[in-house]
Enzyme design. Sequence first.
Site: not given
Ligand code: PEP
Length: 254
Positions: A9, A11, A98, A100, A170, A176, A216
């Site tokens: 992803n 973003k 997601h 976000e 997630e 992040g 992460s």
């Molecule tokens: C994501 O945006 O779905 C995500 C898991 O980000 P990150 O790997 O940066 O934590």
Amino acid sequence: MRKKIAAGNWKMNLDLTQAQTLISELTQMINDEYSGSAEVVLAPPFPFLYPAHHLLKNHSRFHLAAQNIYTKESGAYTGECSAQMIQSVGASHCIIGHSERRQYFGESHDQLLAKIRLCLRFGIYPIYCVGETLSARESGKTFEVIQQQTEQVLFLLTEDEVRKIIVAYEPVWAIGTGKTATPQQAQEVHAFIRRIISEKYGASVADETSILYGGSVTASSAPELFSQPDIDGGLVGGASLKSREFAEIVKALP
Ligand code: PEP
């Protein structure tokens, strides 16, 4: 056998040249160094979908995802993109829900359900994200939150529809932040998701559902996470922007 998937992803990052470079590096590394069975799904921002489609069209392991679509099929919705639009520029998958989008854009379960239904109408595989906040985890509500996010969206679909869904667990506190869930914490939630899918739709649907972990993930954390029995791959944010790092994450899948 359910699919193993490494999804990146991106973003709201990169410009077109950087996106093209990342794709060229990734296809080369993965084609040269990886002989496993996993699918690689890249989710660039909307403007890069079509150029990415051209770069990826001869690489059958690679698939394209949009990061979002709108809840309506078409019409006077300035600034939005539809399921049909993303499908017409080469996307076969779409991230839905997601954290976000839930957090910054206030997306509701009704909206997420509408988006999933539109994806399915246009032959797009939804990657449906669930995950608890830090305060929910700390107050012992992880399973309750996951159950709600699953029941209020996924469980309103038919069995045939659910067979086309990829789930991504997630935990919001791990996205992040550099804080990865331990393989045991992730496995426990993945097993729970698979169990409630099994209770609702039967064991064969649950066994066939790919459940990805996101939060992460790095090249060093991926091997142990991906070796858990109910973790079928990753949805990767930050680390998917670095070709070497993401290639190593893909290589952690069998
Ligand atoms: C994501 O945006 O779905 C995500 C898991 O980000 P990150 O790997 O940066 O934590």
